[in-house]
Scaffold this motif. Structure first.
Motif, PDB file in Angstrom:
ATOM      1  N   TRP A  85      33.998  42.567   0.599  1.00  0.00           N
ATOM      2  CA  TRP A  85      34.997  43.205   1.471  1.00  0.00           C
ATOM      3  C   TRP A  85      36.143  42.235   1.751  1.00  0.00           C
ATOM      4  O   TRP A  85      37.309  42.620   1.681  1.00  0.00           O
ATOM      5  CB  TRP A  85      34.358  43.656   2.794  1.00  0.00           C
ATOM      6  CG  TRP A  85      35.369  44.063   3.820  1.00  0.00           C
ATOM      7  CD1 TRP A  85      35.970  45.284   3.927  1.00  0.00           C
ATOM      8  CD2 TRP A  85      35.923  43.242   4.853  1.00  0.00           C
ATOM      9  NE1 TRP A  85      36.867  45.270   4.973  1.00  0.00           N
ATOM     10  CE2 TRP A  85      36.857  44.026   5.559  1.00  0.00           C
ATOM     11  CE3 TRP A  85      35.725  41.923   5.257  1.00  0.00           C
ATOM     12  CZ2 TRP A  85      37.581  43.536   6.639  1.00  0.00           C
ATOM     13  CZ3 TRP A  85      36.451  41.428   6.334  1.00  0.00           C
ATOM     14  CH2 TRP A  85      37.358  42.239   7.005  1.00  0.00           C
ATOM     15  N   THR A 114      29.630  44.765   7.589  1.00  0.00           N
ATOM     16  CA  THR A 114      29.429  45.324   6.246  1.00  0.00           C
ATOM     17  C   THR A 114      28.559  46.583   6.295  1.00  0.00           C
ATOM     18  O   THR A 114      28.772  47.502   5.506  1.00  0.00           O
ATOM     19  CB  THR A 114      28.848  44.287   5.264  1.00  0.00           C
ATOM     20  OG1 THR A 114      27.646  43.740   5.793  1.00  0.00           O
ATOM     21  CG2 THR A 114      29.841  43.175   5.003  1.00  0.00           C
ATOM     22  N   GLU A 115      27.625  46.643   7.234  1.00  0.00           N
ATOM     23  CA  GLU A 115      26.830  47.868   7.394  1.00  0.00           C
ATOM     24  C   GLU A 115      27.710  49.018   7.862  1.00  0.00           C
ATOM     25  O   GLU A 115      27.519  50.167   7.461  1.00  0.00           O
ATOM     26  CB  GLU A 115      25.676  47.634   8.369  1.00  0.00           C
ATOM     27  CG  GLU A 115      24.576  46.767   7.782  1.00  0.00           C
ATOM     28  CD  GLU A 115      23.584  46.260   8.823  1.00  0.00           C
ATOM     29  OE1 GLU A 115      23.560  46.782   9.968  1.00  0.00           O
ATOM     30  OE2 GLU A 115      22.834  45.319   8.502  1.00  0.00           O
ATOM     31  N   ASN A 151      29.383  51.193   5.263  1.00  0.00           N
ATOM     32  CA  ASN A 151      28.561  52.283   4.741  1.00  0.00           C
ATOM     33  C   ASN A 151      28.911  52.640   3.296  1.00  0.00           C
ATOM     34  O   ASN A 151      29.113  53.807   2.948  1.00  0.00           O
ATOM     35  CB  ASN A 151      28.696  53.511   5.658  1.00  0.00           C
ATOM     36  CG  ASN A 151      27.581  54.507   5.451  1.00  0.00           C
ATOM     37  OD1 ASN A 151      26.504  54.162   4.979  1.00  0.00           O
ATOM     38  ND2 ASN A 151      27.843  55.751   5.796  1.00  0.00           N
ATOM     39  N   GLY A 152      29.060  51.598   2.449  1.00  0.00           N
ATOM     40  CA  GLY A 152      29.336  51.819   1.034  1.00  0.00           C
ATOM     41  C   GLY A 152      30.803  52.011   0.687  1.00  0.00           C
ATOM     42  O   GLY A 152      31.147  52.110  -0.486  1.00  0.00           O
ATOM     43  N   ARG A 153      31.664  52.080   1.681  1.00  0.00           N
ATOM     44  CA  ARG A 153      33.103  52.245   1.427  1.00  0.00           C
ATOM     45  C   ARG A 153      33.737  50.888   1.135  1.00  0.00           C
ATOM     46  O   ARG A 153      33.236  49.860   1.563  1.00  0.00           O
ATOM     47  CB  ARG A 153      33.801  52.854   2.659  1.00  0.00           C
ATOM     48  CG  ARG A 153      33.286  54.242   3.017  1.00  0.00           C
ATOM     49  CD  ARG A 153      33.842  54.697   4.339  1.00  0.00           C
ATOM     50  NE  ARG A 153      33.194  53.952   5.422  1.00  0.00           N
ATOM     51  CZ  ARG A 153      33.405  54.173   6.716  1.00  0.00           C
ATOM     52  NH1 ARG A 153      34.266  55.092   7.096  1.00  0.00           N
ATOM     53  NH2 ARG A 153      32.772  53.468   7.622  1.00  0.00           N
ATOM     54  N   ASN A 154      34.840  50.898   0.420  1.00  0.00           N
ATOM     55  CA  ASN A 154      35.556  49.645   0.169  1.00  0.00           C
ATOM     56  C   ASN A 154      36.088  49.035   1.454  1.00  0.00           C
ATOM     57  O   ASN A 154      36.124  47.818   1.613  1.00  0.00           O
ATOM     58  CB  ASN A 154      36.719  49.867  -0.802  1.00  0.00           C
ATOM     59  CG  ASN A 154      36.252  49.982  -2.227  1.00  0.00           C
ATOM     60  OD1 ASN A 154      35.158  49.560  -2.580  1.00  0.00           O
ATOM     61  ND2 ASN A 154      37.083  50.570  -3.065  1.00  0.00           N
TER      62      ASN A 154
END
Length: 171
Positions: free
Chosen positions: A150, A104-105, A108-111
């Protein structure tokens, strides 16, 4: 290898995927897959849960289902202990949570790692995690990490798993 072959057939002009995608596909193959078995077969009850699913969804007779569930669970419980040692895993759940958080890191904020739509690295990670999602280890992973959103987006993008009904397969 299968994904690489399919990718080449679908887009023969694309020589290579981007470096980030390649890096994370490699991470899935070399790291993520190795934390699963020690988690899904961590305890005898979790091993039985995993093999109960396999037995119910496989094409087995009643006797075979019983044998698959109990013999398979027992065998994999011990195999998982060896894998835990081989990959230097001291705490199974912590290793699973660390892997989920690492993924999840990387978003970087992307879907998706692929941005607005999944790329092959997203599909690789999802393919590894999908079988455990509704087992105890998968439920724990979603509850104790940020991977759930995600995962849901991937489930929506990929759709339901398909299975050829018994007797429908033709060579």
């Amino acid at each position: 290898d299968i994904i690489n072959i399919l990718q080449h057939r679908i887009s023969p002009d694309d020589e290579v995927t981007n470096e980030e995608e390649t890096k994370w596909r490699k991470w899935v193959d070399e790291h993520l897959v190795h934390v699963l078995s020690p988690n899904i077969y961590r305890t005898t009850s979790e091993a039985l849960e995993s093999f109960d699913y396999i037995a119910k969804h496989g094409n087995f007779s009643y006797t075979e289902r019983f044998a698959v569930k109990y013999a398979g669970a027992a065998a994999m419980y011990f195999v998982a202990k060896k894998l835990k040692k081989k990959y230097n895993i001291t705490d199974e759940r912590a290793s699973l949570y660390d892997a989920a958080n690492t993924w999840t890191e990387a978003l970087n904020g992307r879907n998706f790692l692929g941005g607005s739509k999944p790329n092959l690295a997203d599909l690789a990670a999802f393919g590894v995690l999908r079988p455990i999602r509704y087992l105890q280890s998968g439920k724990d992973m979603v509850e104790h990490t940020q991977i759930g959103e995600w995962y849901q987006r991937m489930e929506d993008a990929v759709g339901e798993p398909s299975r050829i009904p018994e007797g429908q397969y033709q060579e």
